[in-house]
Design a protein around this motif. Structure first.
Motif, mmCIF file in Angstrom:
data_model
loop_
_atom_site.group_PDB
_atom_site.id
_atom_site.type_symbol
_atom_site.label_atom_id
_atom_site.label_comp_id
_atom_site.label_asym_id
_atom_site.label_seq_id
_atom_site.Cartn_x
_atom_site.Cartn_y
_atom_site.Cartn_z
ATOM 1 N N GLN A 298 0.804 -1.213 0.000
ATOM 2 C CA GLN A 298 0.000 0.000 0.000
ATOM 3 C C GLN A 298 0.842 1.270 0.000
ATOM 4 O OE1 GLN A 298 -3.285 -0.232 -0.440
ATOM 5 N NE2 GLN A 298 -3.013 -2.472 -0.445
ATOM 6 N N LYS A 299 2.165 1.102 0.152
ATOM 7 C CA LYS A 299 3.049 2.272 0.216
ATOM 8 C C LYS A 299 3.972 2.364 -0.997
ATOM 9 C CE LYS A 299 3.038 2.562 5.268
ATOM 10 N NZ LYS A 299 3.865 2.549 6.509
ATOM 11 N N ILE A 300 3.651 1.614 -2.041
ATOM 12 C CA ILE A 300 4.461 1.680 -3.260
ATOM 13 C C ILE A 300 3.571 1.854 -4.487
ATOM 14 C CG2 ILE A 300 6.321 0.258 -2.307
ATOM 15 C CD1 ILE A 300 5.244 -2.088 -3.958
ATOM 16 N N LYS A 301 4.131 2.466 -5.518
ATOM 17 C CA LYS A 301 3.472 2.581 -6.818
ATOM 18 C C LYS A 301 4.512 2.254 -7.893
ATOM 19 C CE LYS A 301 0.581 5.928 -7.892
ATOM 20 N NZ LYS A 301 0.035 7.256 -8.308
ATOM 21 N N LEU A 302 4.147 1.350 -8.793
ATOM 22 C CA LEU A 302 5.041 0.924 -9.872
ATOM 23 C C LEU A 302 4.397 1.326 -11.195
ATOM 24 C CD1 LEU A 302 5.765 -2.673 -8.503
ATOM 25 C CD2 LEU A 302 6.964 -0.539 -7.949
ATOM 26 N N LYS A 303 4.965 2.337 -11.844
ATOM 27 C CA LYS A 303 4.385 2.871 -13.078
ATOM 28 C C LYS A 303 5.130 2.315 -14.296
ATOM 29 C CE LYS A 303 4.929 7.267 -12.163
ATOM 30 N NZ LYS A 303 4.813 8.749 -12.274
#
Length: 450
Positions: A298-303
């Motif tokens: 919930q604390k990461i974003k992978l674009k």
């Protein structure tokens, strides 16, 4: 050379007219267009006037109309008809109109092509030599001869791939006697994206390749591995005619924005993925960290932004990571740069193939120019040396998952602790600019044209 001396020298040089032959030119998008576009943008600063010969109806893997605005208004661009065979290819294989050909024709390791794709590949390998753009040759040569006369051209420059551009330039050189610089962004025969040929087709292709290397006055390459590849195949040709000109980044393309204040640790990838370039190793490493409780999904974003082959898309649907993964299709170059700047770290994945350790795509320099740390998945080689030289990020062997995990966890923890992530060396980075690359090409044009 000091800046003052360089300016003085440029002002007192005779202006040279350079014919640039390039298939990939705006409105074409993607990384292949950037090198020539930036040469066109900056060459005039060094007393070289570029004149462009390109196609009017190119079947480009990606289009970016915004790049048309980067062409200086005083640059003449001549566009000619080209017969494009990929329209027939799509109909024959049942692919929708406009389907990108590159990301959907290069299979990943172990992937079996369909019967229609096998037949299409046979035709491509045996009848379109050196590539599917060879039909442009007669149209380009005719227009090229007209341009050479009307624009008083002093020197010819070709940008390959497609390698047809080199064949066109060779014909123009033989007809006019003008000096010719053969530019290569990638090697020719035997490269990752070139078809496997046999028998007569292979002999014809190798003969064309050899003649281009033999007959050009100089050969300039985007990365050193191209010279090694060329020297190994043709030891009879003098490699002293080769010049390495790095891709670089355009400082004007990268707004001076401070590091973002993201709520989630954001890692961004831009570009294409297909064949032997895959996010699997990276995603496996992040998934392991999540399942071990070391990283909160919930604390990461992978674009992932760009063009992705059908074999790549399933990797983005992993149950553990799906909520953190954001996939966007190809977007205009200026917007993709902003996506990089809005990220905390950048992901760079090198092809998992023999020889990939020598490949240095232009995207590497743009990543470095953003002042965002790069998580690089590669073998020891040119890219890893560049990242370490500039201290622009960390490098992991893409076959060693613990190394990838360690790098991701390091940046993730520093992000949570609000520590700075970027530690690049600005003095070393600033020498890798598009303006500097254009200066090197201009020096070569003047040398050959005096």
């Amino acid at each position: 050379m000091s800046a003052a001396c360089s300016i003085y020298q440029n002002q007192h040089r005779t202006l040279k007219n350079l014919l640039i032959i390039a298939y990939y030119f705006p409105p074409s998008g993607g990384p292949g267009v950037q090198r020539v576009l930036k040469f066109v943008k900056y060459l005039r600063e060094f007393q070289v006037r570029p004149v462009v010969l390109t196609v009017a109806n190119g079947d480009f893997p990606a289009r970016d109309e915004s790049l048309l605005h980067e062409i200086p208004t005083d640059v003449k661009v001549y566009r000619t008809f080209i017969p494009e065979p990929y329209t027939l290819y799509r109909k024959f294989t049942g692919k929708p109109e406009g389907t990108p050909v590159d990301v959907n024709t290069i299979p990943k390791p172990g992937e079996k092509a369909s019967l229609t794709e096998q037949v299409s590949e046979f035709v491509r390998s045996n009848f379109f030599i050196p590539d599917a753009r060879i039909g442009w040759h007669p149209y380009a040569v005719k227009k090229g001869l007209e341009i050479i006369e009307s624009e008083k051209i002093d020197c010819i420059y070709s940008s390959s791939p497609p390698y047809t551009c080199s064949v066109i330039a060779r014909t123009l050189k033989k007809k006019t006697g003008l000096p010719w610089i053969a530019g290569f962004r990638d090697p020719w025969s035997g490269f990752l994206s070139t078809p496997v040929r046999h028998g007569l087709a292979k002999k014809i292709d190798l003969s064309l390749e050899h003649d281009v290397f033999q007959d050009c006055d100089r050969m300039e390459v985007a990365w050193q591995g191209i010279i090694k590849n060329f020297a190994a195949k043709y030891p009879d040709v003098n490699t002293e005619k080769c010049l390495h000109i790095e891709n670089g980044f355009d400082e004007e393309d990268i707004p001076n924005l401070p590091p973002p204040k993201n709520q989630k640790f954001t890692v961004c990838y831009t570009g294409s993925m297909y064949g032997k370039r895959s996010p699997k190793q990276f995603l496996d490493a992040v998934k392991t960290l999540v399942t071990q409780g070391k990283v909160d999904v919930q604390k990461i974003k992978l674009k992932f932004i760009g063009r992705f082959g059908a074999s790549i898309l399933p990797f983005f649907e992993d149950e553990t990571l799906q909520s953190a993964i954001e996939v966007k299709s190809y977007m205009p170059h200026s917007e993709s740069v902003l996506e990089l700047l809005r990220s905390d770290a950048l992901l760079l994945v090198v092809d998992d193939a023999a020889g990939s350790e020598e490949i240095v795509p232009g995207k590497v320099f743009e990543y470095i120019g953003t002042s965002r740390p790069t998580i690089t998945l590669a073998l020891d080689g040119a890219i890893s040396r560049l990242i370490r030289e500039t201290n622009a990020g960390q490098v992991a062997n893409f076959n060693k998952q613990p190394e990838i995990e360690a790098i991701f966890l390091d940046y993730y923890q520093r992000f949570l602790e609000q520590q700075p992530l970027w530690q690049g060396n600005p003095n070393l980075i600033k020498k890798y600019t598009r303006r500097e690359s254009s200066r090197k090409l201009a020096e070569l044009v003047h040398l050959l044209s005096e």
